[in-house]
Motif scaffolding. Structure first.
Motif, PDB file in Angstrom:
ATOM      1  N   ALA A 198      -8.494  -6.365 -12.969  1.00 13.14           N
ATOM      2  CA  ALA A 198      -9.158  -5.381 -12.106  1.00 13.14           C
ATOM      3  C   ALA A 198      -8.482  -5.294 -10.732  1.00 13.14           C
ATOM      4  O   ALA A 198      -8.282  -4.201 -10.192  1.00 13.14           O
ATOM      5  CB  ALA A 198     -10.636  -5.744 -11.950  1.00 13.14           C
ATOM      6  N   ILE A 199      -8.130  -6.447 -10.172  1.00 14.14           N
ATOM      7  CA  ILE A 199      -7.480  -6.472  -8.854  1.00 14.14           C
ATOM      8  C   ILE A 199      -6.103  -5.833  -8.914  1.00 14.14           C
ATOM      9  O   ILE A 199      -5.718  -5.038  -8.052  1.00 14.14           O
ATOM     10  CB  ILE A 199      -7.390  -7.916  -8.321  1.00 14.14           C
ATOM     11  N   LEU A 200      -5.337  -6.162  -9.954  1.00 13.65           N
ATOM     12  CA  LEU A 200      -3.990  -5.605 -10.097  1.00 13.65           C
ATOM     13  C   LEU A 200      -4.017  -4.093 -10.293  1.00 13.65           C
ATOM     14  O   LEU A 200      -3.139  -3.372  -9.814  1.00 13.65           O
ATOM     15  CB  LEU A 200      -3.261  -6.284 -11.261  1.00 13.65           C
ATOM     16  N   LYS A 201      -5.036  -3.603 -10.995  1.00 11.13           N
ATOM     17  CA  LYS A 201      -5.178  -2.153 -11.153  1.00 11.13           C
ATOM     18  C   LYS A 201      -5.349  -1.487  -9.789  1.00 11.13           C
ATOM     19  O   LYS A 201      -4.736  -0.444  -9.511  1.00 11.13           O
ATOM     20  CB  LYS A 201      -6.396  -1.836 -12.029  1.00 11.13           C
ATOM     21  N   GLN A 202      -6.179  -2.087  -8.962  1.00 12.12           N
ATOM     22  CA  GLN A 202      -6.435  -1.525  -7.631  1.00 12.12           C
ATOM     23  C   GLN A 202      -5.182  -1.563  -6.756  1.00 12.12           C
ATOM     24  O   GLN A 202      -4.995  -0.714  -5.878  1.00 12.12           O
ATOM     25  CB  GLN A 202      -7.570  -2.299  -6.943  1.00 12.12           C
ATOM     26  N   LEU A 203      -4.318  -2.560  -7.002  1.00 15.19           N
ATOM     27  CA  LEU A 203      -3.120  -2.722  -6.181  1.00 15.19           C
ATOM     28  C   LEU A 203      -1.896  -2.006  -6.750  1.00 15.19           C
ATOM     29  O   LEU A 203      -0.809  -2.085  -6.180  1.00 15.19           O
ATOM     30  CB  LEU A 203      -2.810  -4.217  -6.020  1.00 15.19           C
ATOM     31  N   GLY A 204      -2.079  -1.352  -7.883  1.00 14.72           N
ATOM     32  CA  GLY A 204      -0.979  -0.573  -8.442  1.00 14.72           C
ATOM     33  C   GLY A 204      -0.092  -1.312  -9.416  1.00 14.72           C
ATOM     34  O   GLY A 204       1.022  -0.858  -9.717  1.00 14.72           O
ATOM     35  N   GLY A 205      -0.557  -2.460  -9.922  1.00 14.59           N
ATOM     36  CA  GLY A 205       0.219  -3.197 -10.926  1.00 14.59           C
ATOM     37  C   GLY A 205       0.978  -4.376 -10.346  1.00 14.59           C
ATOM     38  O   GLY A 205       1.268  -4.422  -9.148  1.00 14.59           O
ATOM     39  N   ALA A 206       1.290  -5.331 -11.210  1.00 13.12           N
ATOM     40  CA  ALA A 206       1.956  -6.565 -10.779  1.00 13.12           C
ATOM     41  C   ALA A 206       3.367  -6.320 -10.275  1.00 13.12           C
ATOM     42  O   ALA A 206       3.856  -7.028  -9.385  1.00 13.12           O
ATOM     43  CB  ALA A 206       1.975  -7.568 -11.937  1.00 13.12           C
ATOM     44  N   GLU A 207       4.041  -5.329 -10.834  1.00 10.26           N
ATOM     45  CA  GLU A 207       5.444  -5.100 -10.496  1.00 10.26           C
ATOM     46  C   GLU A 207       5.646  -4.732  -9.026  1.00 10.26           C
ATOM     47  O   GLU A 207       6.711  -4.984  -8.453  1.00 10.26           O
ATOM     48  CB  GLU A 207       6.025  -3.977 -11.381  1.00 10.26           C
ATOM     49  N   SER A 208       4.615  -4.136  -8.420  1.00 15.37           N
ATOM     50  CA  SER A 208       4.751  -3.669  -7.040  1.00 15.37           C
ATOM     51  C   SER A 208       4.405  -4.740  -6.008  1.00 15.37           C
ATOM     52  O   SER A 208       4.513  -4.499  -4.807  1.00 15.37           O
ATOM     53  CB  SER A 208       3.837  -2.452  -6.815  1.00 15.37           C
ATOM     54  N   LEU A 209       3.997  -5.926  -6.460  1.00 16.10           N
ATOM     55  CA  LEU A 209       3.523  -6.958  -5.538  1.00 16.10           C
ATOM     56  C   LEU A 209       4.614  -7.940  -5.143  1.00 16.10           C
ATOM     57  O   LEU A 209       5.474  -8.300  -5.951  1.00 16.10           O
ATOM     58  CB  LEU A 209       2.365  -7.738  -6.169  1.00 16.10           C
ATOM     59  N   SER A 210       4.542  -8.407  -3.909  1.00 17.89           N
ATOM     60  CA  SER A 210       5.414  -9.491  -3.454  1.00 17.89           C
ATOM     61  C   SER A 210       4.899 -10.805  -4.030  1.00 17.89           C
ATOM     62  O   SER A 210       3.777 -10.876  -4.551  1.00 17.89           O
ATOM     63  CB  SER A 210       5.404  -9.562  -1.925  1.00 17.89           C
TER      64      SER A 210
END
Length: 309
Positions: A198-210
């Motif tokens: 749920a959190i990753l969906k809100q943040l736009g996916g794991a690939e976009s995270l530092s």
């Protein structure tokens, strides 16, 4: 060419799962060791609520004043070793059984039924981990509940072995530890996976995270998972503390039924407040450490079945 070489270098098979296991071992051993003082306080409240009746802070003060600050580290040895081994079987086993189940049902069906995959994978891994954990947890509880029983892990373990034997001494608490740890671990992994999804969906996916942001996701998801799993497993945790306090007589089942009847619903949830604090913090740290150690050990190719659309 560079990408192809990187893919070829990814660990597989035993090499991969041993890395998952080692990361899990350190995450559980370190975190359970760090919260030993909370566990001592929680266990005292469960075992002697008449004496320790002033909540977590009051019990901390009581124990330190009456027995010294060092008492808060009682059982550190069996705690670290027991949960180091348990963490290896739990996290390594979870990754193995999750992948096995996904291969069995297929990726598409696994995504559709991912909660069932999480439940079966984590429950199976935890049951096997409990076989390893139980003797050391029995030793820890005896040391905390009876400080004069032995001076430490080796002497306590040896005395239980000699006086009570393997089954009665070390595995009389196997039933409650399974009823505590299996629902706890199932809740822990299901809530972690769904919360992180749920959190990753809100943040736009794991690939976009530092890297630091992904660690924050691990910590946040772990905190949610820890609070939920603490509540689910609290009654069995209380029974485990009670049954390991003394050797007792009669079958394990009859003792558990008798203890549950004596305690009642209110008694079974004694020490819940301290345990939510302890388990919530512990679980958040576990997933944070596990995620970082997986990367450090090169185990970056864990299979995922999150639904991100």
């Amino acid at each position: 060419m560079a990408l192809q070489q990187q893919i070829q270098k990814q660990p597989t098979g035993i090499d991969l799962y041993s890395r998952f296991a080692l990361a899990g071992a350190f995450s559980c051993g370190i975190t359970h060791g760090l919260v030993t003082p909370f566990d001592v306080v929680k266990t005292r409240i469960q075992l002697d609520p008449k004496t320790y009746n002033k909540g977590m802070v009051g019990t901390f003060r009581h124990v330190v004043k009456a027995e010294g600050a060092g008492t808060l580290l009682t059982g550190l040895g069996p705690t670290f070793i027991g949960y180091f081994l348990q963490g290896a079987f739990k996290f390594g086993g979870y990754e193995f059984w999750k992948k096995t189940l996904i291969d069995f049902v297929g990726q598409e069906n696994a995504v559709k039924n991912r909660t069932a995959i999480y439940v079966i994978g984590s429950g199976t891994a935890e049951f096997m981990a409990d076989i390893v954990l139980c003797p050391l947890e029995a030793t820890r509880i005896r040391l905390v509940s009876q400080p004069s029983f032995a001076s430490g892990l080796v002497s306590g373990f040896s005395r239980i072995w000699k006086e009570e034997g393997i089954m009665r001494g070390f595995y009389s608490g196997f039933g409650p530890i399974v009823f505590k740890q299996v629902p706890y671990t199932i809740t822990k992994f299901v809530m972690y996976e769904r919360a992180s999804e749920a959190i990753l969906k809100q943040l736009g996916g794991a690939e976009s995270l530092s890297h630091s942001m992904y660690t924050a996701v691990d910590l946040s998801s772990g905190l949610i998972a820890g609070a939920a799993s603490a509540i689910v497993s609290q009654p069995a945790d209380t029974l485990l503390s009670k049954i390991n306090k003394t050797s007792g007589t009669g079958s394990v089942t009859s003792r558990l039924i008798s203890l549950a009847g004596e305690l009642g619903v209110r008694g079974l949830f004694l020490g819940l407040g301290p345990r939510i604090v302890m388990v919530g913090t512990l679980t958040a740290m576990q997933f944070g450490i596990y995620g970082n150690l997986k990367k450090a050990f090169g185990a970056n190719n864990a299979v995922e079945i999150r639904k991100m659309d």
